[in-house]
Design a protein around this motif. Structure first.
Motif, PDB file in Angstrom:
ATOM      1  N   ARG A  21      13.192  -6.893  -7.712  1.00  0.00           N
ATOM      2  CA  ARG A  21      11.801  -6.958  -7.491  1.00  0.00           C
ATOM      3  C   ARG A  21      11.703  -8.274  -6.468  1.00  0.00           C
ATOM      4  O   ARG A  21      12.097  -9.259  -6.652  1.00  0.00           O
ATOM      5  N   LYS A  22      10.851  -7.923  -5.171  1.00  0.00           N
ATOM      6  CA  LYS A  22      10.845  -8.908  -4.108  1.00  0.00           C
ATOM      7  C   LYS A  22       9.409  -9.085  -3.375  1.00  0.00           C
ATOM      8  O   LYS A  22       8.639  -7.952  -3.386  1.00  0.00           O
ATOM      9  N   ALA A  23       9.089 -10.271  -3.327  1.00  0.00           N
ATOM     10  CA  ALA A  23       7.995 -10.197  -2.455  1.00  0.00           C
ATOM     11  C   ALA A  23       7.835  -9.859  -1.022  1.00  0.00           C
ATOM     12  O   ALA A  23       8.767 -10.220  -0.306  1.00  0.00           O
ATOM     13  N   SER A  24       6.749  -9.368  -0.605  1.00  0.00           N
ATOM     14  CA  SER A  24       6.757  -9.088   0.789  1.00  0.00           C
ATOM     15  C   SER A  24       5.095  -9.246   1.197  1.00  0.00           C
ATOM     16  O   SER A  24       4.255  -9.497   0.403  1.00  0.00           O
ATOM     17  N   ALA A  25       4.832  -9.191   2.436  1.00  0.00           N
ATOM     18  CA  ALA A  25       3.534  -9.486   2.926  1.00  0.00           C
ATOM     19  C   ALA A  25       3.282  -8.399   4.059  1.00  0.00           C
ATOM     20  O   ALA A  25       4.124  -7.922   4.650  1.00  0.00           O
ATOM     21  N   SER A  26       2.126  -8.024   3.890  1.00  0.00           N
ATOM     22  CA  SER A  26       1.564  -7.086   5.064  1.00  0.00           C
ATOM     23  C   SER A  26       0.286  -7.648   5.564  1.00  0.00           C
ATOM     24  O   SER A  26      -0.379  -8.296   4.868  1.00  0.00           O
ATOM     25  N   VAL A  27      -0.115  -6.898   6.600  1.00  0.00           N
ATOM     26  CA  VAL A  27      -1.118  -7.356   7.292  1.00  0.00           C
ATOM     27  C   VAL A  27      -2.252  -6.177   7.705  1.00  0.00           C
ATOM     28  O   VAL A  27      -1.676  -5.312   8.374  1.00  0.00           O
ATOM     29  N   PHE A  28      -3.504  -6.050   7.224  1.00  0.00           N
ATOM     30  CA  PHE A  28      -4.462  -5.132   7.549  1.00  0.00           C
ATOM     31  C   PHE A  28      -5.145  -5.568   8.847  1.00  0.00           C
ATOM     32  O   PHE A  28      -6.120  -6.653   8.790  1.00  0.00           O
ATOM     33  N   VAL A  29      -5.027  -5.387   9.915  1.00  0.00           N
ATOM     34  CA  VAL A  29      -5.328  -5.802  11.243  1.00  0.00           C
ATOM     35  C   VAL A  29      -6.406  -4.729  11.901  1.00  0.00           C
ATOM     36  O   VAL A  29      -6.104  -3.589  12.011  1.00  0.00           O
ATOM     37  N   ARG A  30      -7.533  -5.354  12.091  1.00  0.00           N
ATOM     38  CA  ARG A  30      -8.624  -4.884  12.958  1.00  0.00           C
ATOM     39  C   ARG A  30      -8.860  -5.503  14.275  1.00  0.00           C
ATOM     40  O   ARG A  30      -9.038  -6.651  14.366  1.00  0.00           O
ATOM     41  N   ASP A  31      -9.085  -4.710  15.316  1.00  0.00           N
ATOM     42  CA  ASP A  31      -9.465  -4.895  16.466  1.00  0.00           C
ATOM     43  C   ASP A  31     -11.091  -5.284  16.468  1.00  0.00           C
ATOM     44  O   ASP A  31     -11.756  -4.826  15.546  1.00  0.00           O
ATOM     45  N   ASP A  32     -11.519  -5.634  17.499  1.00  0.00           N
ATOM     46  CA  ASP A  32     -12.988  -5.851  17.880  1.00  0.00           C
ATOM     47  C   ASP A  32     -13.739  -4.712  17.844  1.00  0.00           C
ATOM     48  O   ASP A  32     -15.020  -4.398  17.795  1.00  0.00           O
ATOM     49  N   ARG A  33     -13.072  -3.285  17.754  1.00  0.00           N
ATOM     50  CA  ARG A  33     -13.767  -2.408  17.932  1.00  0.00           C
ATOM     51  C   ARG A  33     -13.781  -1.736  16.451  1.00  0.00           C
ATOM     52  O   ARG A  33     -14.135  -0.468  16.205  1.00  0.00           O
ATOM     53  N   GLY A  34     -13.003  -2.144  15.606  1.00  0.00           N
ATOM     54  CA  GLY A  34     -12.784  -1.864  14.250  1.00  0.00           C
ATOM     55  C   GLY A  34     -11.730  -0.992  13.909  1.00  0.00           C
ATOM     56  O   GLY A  34     -11.303  -0.280  12.844  1.00  0.00           O
ATOM     57  N   ARG A  35     -10.953  -0.808  14.782  1.00  0.00           N
ATOM     58  CA  ARG A  35      -9.726   0.222  14.908  1.00  0.00           C
ATOM     59  C   ARG A  35      -8.420  -0.784  14.050  1.00  0.00           C
ATOM     60  O   ARG A  35      -8.366  -1.936  14.077  1.00  0.00           O
ATOM     61  N   VAL A  36      -7.710  -0.129  13.333  1.00  0.00           N
ATOM     62  CA  VAL A  36      -6.641  -0.487  12.501  1.00  0.00           C
ATOM     63  C   VAL A  36      -5.440  -0.504  12.840  1.00  0.00           C
ATOM     64  O   VAL A  36      -5.132   0.673  13.925  1.00  0.00           O
ATOM     65  N   LEU A  37      -4.388  -1.418  13.107  1.00  0.00           N
ATOM     66  CA  LEU A  37      -3.209  -1.406  13.720  1.00  0.00           C
ATOM     67  C   LEU A  37      -2.113  -0.697  12.625  1.00  0.00           C
ATOM     68  O   LEU A  37      -2.092  -1.067  11.627  1.00  0.00           O
ATOM     69  N   LEU A  38      -1.577   0.289  13.110  1.00  0.00           N
ATOM     70  CA  LEU A  38      -0.575   1.293  12.339  1.00  0.00           C
ATOM     71  C   LEU A  38       0.642   1.086  13.107  1.00  0.00           C
ATOM     72  O   LEU A  38       0.655   1.219  14.673  1.00  0.00           O
ATOM     73  N   LEU A  39       1.655   1.326  12.516  1.00  0.00           N
ATOM     74  CA  LEU A  39       3.016   1.641  13.257  1.00  0.00           C
ATOM     75  C   LEU A  39       3.960   2.857  12.552  1.00  0.00           C
ATOM     76  O   LEU A  39       3.646   2.849  11.229  1.00  0.00           O
ATOM     77  N   GLN A  40       4.536   3.481  13.094  1.00  0.00           N
ATOM     78  CA  GLN A  40       5.324   4.552  12.661  1.00  0.00           C
ATOM     79  C   GLN A  40       6.784   3.935  12.482  1.00  0.00           C
ATOM     80  O   GLN A  40       7.397   3.924  13.157  1.00  0.00           O
ATOM     81  N   ARG A  41       7.166   3.889  10.981  1.00  0.00           N
ATOM     82  CA  ARG A  41       8.416   3.330  10.808  1.00  0.00           C
ATOM     83  C   ARG A  41       9.675   4.099  11.302  1.00  0.00           C
ATOM     84  O   ARG A  41       9.580   5.300  10.945  1.00  0.00           O
ATOM     85  N   THR A  42      10.817   3.622  11.441  1.00  0.00           N
ATOM     86  CA  THR A  42      11.932   4.160  11.913  1.00  0.00           C
ATOM     87  C   THR A  42      12.758   4.537  10.839  1.00  0.00           C
ATOM     88  O   THR A  42      13.564   5.777  10.922  1.00  0.00           O
ATOM     89  N   ASP A  43      12.614   4.219   9.602  1.00  0.00           N
ATOM     90  CA  ASP A  43      13.523   4.571   8.358  1.00  0.00           C
ATOM     91  C   ASP A  43      13.150   5.629   7.457  1.00  0.00           C
ATOM     92  O   ASP A  43      13.774   6.027   6.609  1.00  0.00           O
ATOM     93  N   ASN A  44      11.469   5.877   7.604  1.00  0.00           N
ATOM     94  CA  ASN A  44      11.059   7.043   6.991  1.00  0.00           C
ATOM     95  C   ASN A  44      10.010   7.962   7.751  1.00  0.00           C
ATOM     96  O   ASN A  44       9.514   8.689   7.077  1.00  0.00           O
ATOM     97  N   ASN A  45       9.898   7.429   8.940  1.00  0.00           N
ATOM     98  CA  ASN A  45       8.751   8.274   9.779  1.00  0.00           C
ATOM     99  C   ASN A  45       7.330   8.236   9.332  1.00  0.00           C
ATOM    100  O   ASN A  45       6.502   8.593   9.865  1.00  0.00           O
ATOM    101  N   LEU A  46       7.135   7.379   8.144  1.00  0.00           N
ATOM    102  CA  LEU A  46       5.778   7.223   7.970  1.00  0.00           C
ATOM    103  C   LEU A  46       4.991   6.157   8.551  1.00  0.00           C
ATOM    104  O   LEU A  46       5.584   5.337   9.197  1.00  0.00           O
ATOM    105  N   TRP A  47       3.624   6.548   8.726  1.00  0.00           N
ATOM    106  CA  TRP A  47       2.908   5.143   9.470  1.00  0.00           C
ATOM    107  C   TRP A  47       2.218   4.314   8.168  1.00  0.00           C
ATOM    108  O   TRP A  47       2.220   4.598   7.095  1.00  0.00           O
ATOM    109  N   THR A  48       2.226   2.999   8.819  1.00  0.00           N
ATOM    110  CA  THR A  48       2.068   1.870   7.944  1.00  0.00           C
ATOM    111  C   THR A  48       1.275   1.009   8.700  1.00  0.00           C
ATOM    112  O   THR A  48       1.263   0.726   9.780  1.00  0.00           O
TER     113      THR A  48
END
Length: 163
Positions: A21-48
């Protein structure tokens, strides 16, 4: 170098038992147009959203800021809290050399953030691609349910999620 693969489980009775059980941090980032910052992971191909473990000597917020910069190239400032996500129904299995190395039950603190600098530059070991995504288009992306829960809560203007 042996590459680690990741399998995320959500409400799966056949998931392996957690080993850490480990602590992690995530960030929900929005730009001035309201868009959300996403990335596609290399270890499972999912967007996060940018996410990673908290290192010794840093706060959880500092971890979120660091992970965002490392994974996406974007500098952010933390502007609030989306919530604390510690549901035991989310498990992450890390596979090394074809064997389960660890099954983590995450405790994630998800912050709100806004970009203050940098430019999109995926870290090749962590992200295939980084994008600003209109919230109306999120359904077009393969996002794990546990991560989608963070995003959906981030899109609401309300009290932080505690669960």
């Amino acid at each position: 170098m042996t590459r680690t693969r990741r399998i995320d489980y959500w409400q799966d009775p056949n998931a392996p038992a957690p080993t850490s059980r480990k602590a992690s941090a995530s960030v929900f980032v929005r730009d001035d147009r309201g868009r959300v910052l996403l990335l596609q992971r290399t270890d499972n191909n999912l967007w996060t959203i940018p996410t990673g473990g908290v290192k010794t000597g840093e706060t959880v917020a500092q971890a979120g800021i660091r992970e965002c910069k490392e994974e996406t190239g974007i500098d952010i400032e933390v502007t609030g809290l989306v919530g604390i996500f510690s549901d035991p129904d989310h498990l992450i299995a890390y596979i090394k050399r074809g064997k389960v190395d660890e099954v983590r039950q995450p405790i994630n603190t998800c912050f709100r953030g806004r970009p203050v600098g940098g430019r999109i530059q995926p870290e090749p070991s962590e992200a295939f691609e980084v994008r600003w995504v209109d919230p109306a288009d999120l359904g077009d992306y393969d996002i794990h349910p546990a991560i989608r829960r963070r995003i959906d809560h981030g899109l609401k203007d309300g009290e932080p999620y505690l669960g």
